[in-house]
Enzyme design. Structure first.
Site, PDB file in Angstrom:
ATOM      1  N   ASN A 175      35.724  33.017  43.591  1.00 48.72           N
ATOM      2  CA  ASN A 175      36.216  34.148  44.397  1.00 48.72           C
ATOM      3  C   ASN A 175      37.561  33.778  45.002  1.00 48.72           C
ATOM      4  O   ASN A 175      38.077  32.682  44.767  1.00 48.72           O
ATOM      5  CB  ASN A 175      35.187  34.522  45.473  1.00 48.72           C
ATOM      6  CG  ASN A 175      34.906  33.353  46.395  1.00 48.72           C
ATOM      7  OD1 ASN A 175      35.784  32.903  47.125  1.00 48.72           O
ATOM      8  ND2 ASN A 175      33.691  32.806  46.334  1.00 48.72           N
ATOM      9  N   ASP A 219      26.947  34.077  45.601  1.00 41.93           N
ATOM     10  CA  ASP A 219      25.630  34.687  45.777  1.00 41.93           C
ATOM     11  C   ASP A 219      24.854  34.631  44.466  1.00 41.93           C
ATOM     12  O   ASP A 219      23.629  34.647  44.465  1.00 41.93           O
ATOM     13  CB  ASP A 219      25.780  36.153  46.217  1.00 41.93           C
ATOM     14  CG  ASP A 219      26.349  36.248  47.616  1.00 41.93           C
ATOM     15  OD1 ASP A 219      25.861  35.509  48.489  1.00 41.93           O
ATOM     16  OD2 ASP A 219      27.313  37.029  47.830  1.00 41.93           O
ATOM     17  N   LYS A 263      32.098  23.853  25.335  1.00 40.34           N
ATOM     18  CA  LYS A 263      32.845  25.108  25.476  1.00 40.34           C
ATOM     19  C   LYS A 263      32.277  26.159  24.518  1.00 40.34           C
ATOM     20  O   LYS A 263      32.079  25.880  23.326  1.00 40.34           O
ATOM     21  CB  LYS A 263      34.320  24.844  25.163  1.00 40.34           C
ATOM     22  CG  LYS A 263      35.196  26.029  25.424  1.00 40.34           C
ATOM     23  CD  LYS A 263      36.643  25.731  25.084  1.00 40.34           C
ATOM     24  CE  LYS A 263      37.444  27.019  25.099  1.00 40.34           C
ATOM     25  NZ  LYS A 263      38.769  26.836  24.538  1.00 40.34           N
ATOM     26  N   ASP A 306      20.368  30.238  49.219  1.00 40.67           N
ATOM     27  CA  ASP A 306      21.120  30.575  50.435  1.00 40.67           C
ATOM     28  C   ASP A 306      21.180  29.348  51.354  1.00 40.67           C
ATOM     29  O   ASP A 306      20.151  28.844  51.814  1.00 40.67           O
ATOM     30  CB  ASP A 306      20.456  31.751  51.157  1.00 40.67           C
ATOM     31  CG  ASP A 306      21.338  32.230  52.286  1.00 40.67           C
ATOM     32  OD1 ASP A 306      22.368  32.873  51.995  1.00 40.67           O
ATOM     33  OD2 ASP A 306      21.053  31.914  53.464  1.00 40.67           O
ATOM     34  N   ILE A 307      22.397  28.870  51.601  1.00 38.06           N
ATOM     35  CA  ILE A 307      22.560  27.608  52.351  1.00 38.06           C
ATOM     36  C   ILE A 307      22.147  27.772  53.815  1.00 38.06           C
ATOM     37  O   ILE A 307      21.431  26.945  54.378  1.00 38.06           O
ATOM     38  CB  ILE A 307      24.031  27.121  52.260  1.00 38.06           C
ATOM     39  CG1 ILE A 307      24.397  26.871  50.784  1.00 38.06           C
ATOM     40  CG2 ILE A 307      24.244  25.875  53.093  1.00 38.06           C
ATOM     41  CD1 ILE A 307      25.843  26.491  50.536  1.00 38.06           C
ATOM     42  N   PHE A 363      29.809  33.971  58.493  1.00 40.34           N
ATOM     43  CA  PHE A 363      30.855  34.981  58.328  1.00 40.34           C
ATOM     44  C   PHE A 363      30.317  36.021  57.359  1.00 40.34           C
ATOM     45  O   PHE A 363      29.546  35.681  56.454  1.00 40.34           O
ATOM     46  CB  PHE A 363      32.137  34.353  57.756  1.00 40.34           C
ATOM     47  CG  PHE A 363      33.072  33.845  58.811  1.00 40.34           C
ATOM     48  CD1 PHE A 363      32.749  32.728  59.562  1.00 40.34           C
ATOM     49  CD2 PHE A 363      34.285  34.483  59.070  1.00 40.34           C
ATOM     50  CE1 PHE A 363      33.612  32.255  60.551  1.00 40.34           C
ATOM     51  CE2 PHE A 363      35.151  34.026  60.046  1.00 40.34           C
ATOM     52  CZ  PHE A 363      34.814  32.907  60.787  1.00 40.34           C
ATOM     53  N   LYS A 371      22.655  40.998  58.247  1.00 41.89           N
ATOM     54  CA  LYS A 371      22.699  39.668  57.606  1.00 41.89           C
ATOM     55  C   LYS A 371      22.375  38.587  58.634  1.00 41.89           C
ATOM     56  O   LYS A 371      21.654  37.640  58.362  1.00 41.89           O
ATOM     57  CB  LYS A 371      24.111  39.373  57.058  1.00 41.89           C
ATOM     58  CG  LYS A 371      24.354  39.865  55.658  1.00 41.89           C
ATOM     59  CD  LYS A 371      25.738  39.428  55.165  1.00 41.89           C
ATOM     60  CE  LYS A 371      26.181  40.297  54.009  1.00 41.89           C
ATOM     61  NZ  LYS A 371      27.548  40.065  53.576  1.00 41.89           N
ATOM     62  N   LYS A 422      19.085  36.237  58.161  1.00 36.47           N
ATOM     63  CA  LYS A 422      19.196  34.793  57.926  1.00 36.47           C
ATOM     64  C   LYS A 422      18.974  33.996  59.217  1.00 36.47           C
ATOM     65  O   LYS A 422      19.174  32.782  59.237  1.00 36.47           O
ATOM     66  CB  LYS A 422      20.575  34.461  57.348  1.00 36.47           C
ATOM     67  CG  LYS A 422      20.862  35.119  55.988  1.00 36.47           C
ATOM     68  CD  LYS A 422      22.128  34.549  55.391  1.00 36.47           C
ATOM     69  CE  LYS A 422      22.587  35.310  54.171  1.00 36.47           C
ATOM     70  NZ  LYS A 422      23.677  34.635  53.462  1.00 36.47           N
TER      71      LYS A 422
HETATM   72  O1  PMT Z   1      39.201  31.295  52.860  1.00 34.04           O
HETATM   73  P1  PMT Z   1      40.086  32.457  53.262  1.00 34.04           P
HETATM   74  O2  PMT Z   1      41.042  32.852  52.166  1.00 34.04           O
HETATM   75  O3  PMT Z   1      40.779  32.180  54.573  1.00 34.04           O
HETATM   76  O4  PMT Z   1      39.158  33.726  53.482  1.00 34.04           O
HETATM   77  C1  PMT Z   1      38.257  33.762  54.552  1.00 34.04           C
HETATM   78  C2  PMT Z   1      36.910  34.384  54.159  1.00 34.04           C
HETATM   79  C3  PMT Z   1      37.109  35.842  53.804  1.00 34.04           C
HETATM   80  C4  PMT Z   1      36.300  33.632  52.952  1.00 34.04           C
HETATM   81  C5  PMT Z   1      35.962  34.197  55.404  1.00 34.04           C
HETATM   82  O5  PMT Z   1      36.516  34.834  56.503  1.00 34.04           O
HETATM   83  C6  PMT Z   1      34.573  34.760  55.127  1.00 34.04           C
HETATM   84  O6  PMT Z   1      34.304  35.934  55.299  1.00 34.04           O
HETATM   85  N1  PMT Z   1      33.629  33.876  54.701  1.00 34.04           N
HETATM   86  C7  PMT Z   1      32.251  34.234  54.291  1.00 34.04           C
HETATM   87  C8  PMT Z   1      32.251  34.848  52.908  1.00 34.04           C
HETATM   88  C9  PMT Z   1      30.842  35.190  52.451  1.00 34.04           C
HETATM   89  O7  PMT Z   1      30.298  34.469  51.636  1.00 34.04           O
HETATM   90  O8  PMT Z   1      30.281  36.237  53.027  1.00 34.04           O
HETATM   91  P2  PMT Z   1      28.816  36.809  52.667  1.00 34.04           P
HETATM   92  O9  PMT Z   1      28.715  38.034  53.456  1.00 34.04           O
HETATM   93  O10 PMT Z   1      28.658  36.877  51.162  1.00 34.04           O
HETATM   94  O11 PMT Z   1      27.815  35.689  53.190  1.00 34.04           O
HETATM   95  C10 PMT Z   1      27.284  35.684  54.525  1.00 34.04           C
HETATM   96  C11 PMT Z   1      27.111  34.241  54.997  1.00 34.04           C
HETATM   97  O12 PMT Z   1      26.136  33.568  54.176  1.00 34.04           O
HETATM   98  C12 PMT Z   1      28.378  33.429  54.937  1.00 34.04           C
HETATM   99  O13 PMT Z   1      28.485  32.684  56.127  1.00 34.04           O
HETATM  100  C13 PMT Z   1      28.171  32.513  53.734  1.00 34.04           C
HETATM  101  O14 PMT Z   1      28.830  31.254  53.910  1.00 34.04           O
HETATM  102  C14 PMT Z   1      26.647  32.351  53.717  1.00 34.04           C
HETATM  103  N2  PMT Z   1      26.113  32.097  52.364  1.00 34.04           N
HETATM  104  C15 PMT Z   1      26.424  32.896  51.314  1.00 34.04           C
HETATM  105  C16 PMT Z   1      25.895  32.647  50.066  1.00 34.04           C
HETATM  106  C17 PMT Z   1      25.029  31.539  49.889  1.00 34.04           C
HETATM  107  N3  PMT Z   1      24.532  31.239  48.698  1.00 34.04           N
HETATM  108  N4  PMT Z   1      24.711  30.765  50.947  1.00 34.04           N
HETATM  109  C18 PMT Z   1      25.212  31.025  52.177  1.00 34.04           C
HETATM  110  O15 PMT Z   1      24.914  30.323  53.138  1.00 34.04           O
END
Ligand code: PMT
Length: 358
Positions: free
Chosen positions: A171, A241, A251, A267-268, A284, A298, A302
């Site tokens: 991403n 995700d 390859k 999910d971490i 975030f 969310k 979580k």
């Molecule tokens: O890095 P930059 O270019 O500065 O951009 C910043 C940002 C947009 C990446 C940052 O501000 C941001 O929004 N980060 C979280 C992105 C995200 O994965 O959002 P989400 O809504 O998909 O996930 C929610 C939360 O679950 C996040 O805290 C994520 O870290 C966590 N997560 C997601 C997937 C996963 N498999 N495990 C997780 O723990």
């Protein structure tokens, strides 16, 4: 800003140049003003010695005060930042290293030197650090330490989920938001670990840095780095995700169509919030559109303590840019910010954590 030049500095650059740059009188001698060695340090928030020669380091380590700079250092009671610069053989000399050890043990912040080509034509450690690194060290030295004693783990950047050895799904995360959080927490006195996916950003000074690539590696790093004594976990990383069900060992051949089945990634955050002894957890939420309610859901699903919503489709917010506009949501309510620098957003998030923590 007041500038003090030693006699040696005057061989390289004139006091007039620094008077113009600092728009201030430049001091060169103990007798420039009757009490300069007391009055100048008394007014300073920080003293920066750049470049710091082996000579000034030795004087400072051993309390020698025979010119204006060394005398000011002796009478100064605040934070000192030094940026050594010299030939690599001088830098590696045991006496110099002992002197540096002595002043670091007294709380002096050392930045650099860098390895590379030196003025003498040789190569090695001895180059003056980049200005940006010296400024970063000054920021660390002058910031109020309201997070001292706290252990903070921050994640940043994207993850890569491999389809085959050369292709992956990822991403747009640059790591800027997460790095800003790690640096703000460090400046405020926390012991910081930064777990980062691939990013072109410079590793911040003074943080423990763990580099990862895939979401599995990030999960391993976060679960092993989060100890019973971790105060706060901030998940700013854009973790996948979904990931390909399997990674081809070679390859893939070019063919008309390839189907990749994506499976839900672990999910971490849930691994940490499910622990009985868990840190305060801030996530975030990267949303496209004004889905603040979805971000709050969310947080609840979580079991996070706080979530920072950002609309990544809004100009100037979210991925890659230096700014962000967020809504900070905790169990008490919501705070919406203006479009701010990521540094300011980081400080606001940490302020909000302090208001919430016992
Ligand atoms: O890095 P930059 O270019 O500065 O951009 C910043 C940002 C947009 C990446 C940052 O501000 C941001 O929004 N980060 C979280 C992105 C995200 O994965 O959002 P989400 O809504 O998909 O996930 C929610 C939360 O679950 C996040 O805290 C994520 O870290 C966590 N997560 C997601 C997937 C996963 N498999 N495990 C997780 O723990």
């Amino acid at each position: 800003m007041s500038v003090i030049m030693t006699g040696a500095a005057g061989q390289f650059i004139t006091p007039l140049s620094l008077e113009v740059a600092s728009r201030n009188k430049v001091y060169t001698s103990l007798f420039d003003a009757p009490m300069a060695h007391i009055d100048l340090p008394a007014k300073a928030d920080v003293m920066v010695i750049a470049p710091a020669t082996a000579n000034i380091i030795a004087k400072f380590a051993n309390g020698i005060a025979d010119d204006l700079l060394s005398t000011c250092l002796l009478s100064y009671q605040g934070s000192v930042v030094i940026a050594p610069s010299m030939n690599w053989k001088m830098y590696e000399n045991k006496v110099l290293q002992e002197n540096l050890g002595k002043i670091r043990a007294r709380g002096v912040l050392q930045v650099g030197p860098e390895k590379g080509p030196l003025a003498c034509g040789e190569e090695g450690p001895g180059r003056l650090s980049e200005t940006a690194d010296i400024v970063e060290a000054v920021r660390m030295a002058v910031t109020k330490k309201d997070l001292s004693g706290k252990k903070i783990l921050v994640t940043a950047g994207p993850t890569r989920e491999y389809i085959d050895p050369v292709r992956f799904i990822s991403n747009r995360s640059s790591g800027k938001m997460g790095y800003a959080l790690a640096m703000a927490a460090r400046d405020r006195g926390a012991e910081v670990t930064l777990v980062s996916g691939p990013s072109s950003l410079k590793t911040p000074l003074g943080v423990r840095f763990v580099s990862v690539e895939t979401s599995e590696e990030m999960l391993d790093a976060v679960t092993s780095e989060t100890g019973d004594d971790t105060t706060l976990l901030i998940m700013a990383a854009a973790v996948a995700d979904f990931k390909p069900g399997e990674r081809a060992s070679a390859k893939l051949e070019k063919s008309e169509n390839v189907s990749v089945t994506l499976h839900k990634a672990d999910d971490i955050i849930s691994h940490i919030t499910g622990r009985s002894n868990r840190p305060f957890v801030i996530g975030f939420a990267a949303e496209t559109g004004n889905n603040v309610d979805r971000a709050e859901k969310k947080m609840q699903k979580k079991n996070m303590d706080m979530i920072v919503f950002n609309d990544v489709s809004e100009p100037g917010a979210g991925f890659e840019v230096d700014t962000n506009r967020v809504v900070i949501i905790d169990r008490k309510g919501r705070t919406a910010t203006e479009l701010l620098s990521k540094d300011s957003v980081a400080d606001m998030v940490l302020d909000r954590f302090l208001e919430n923590s016992p």
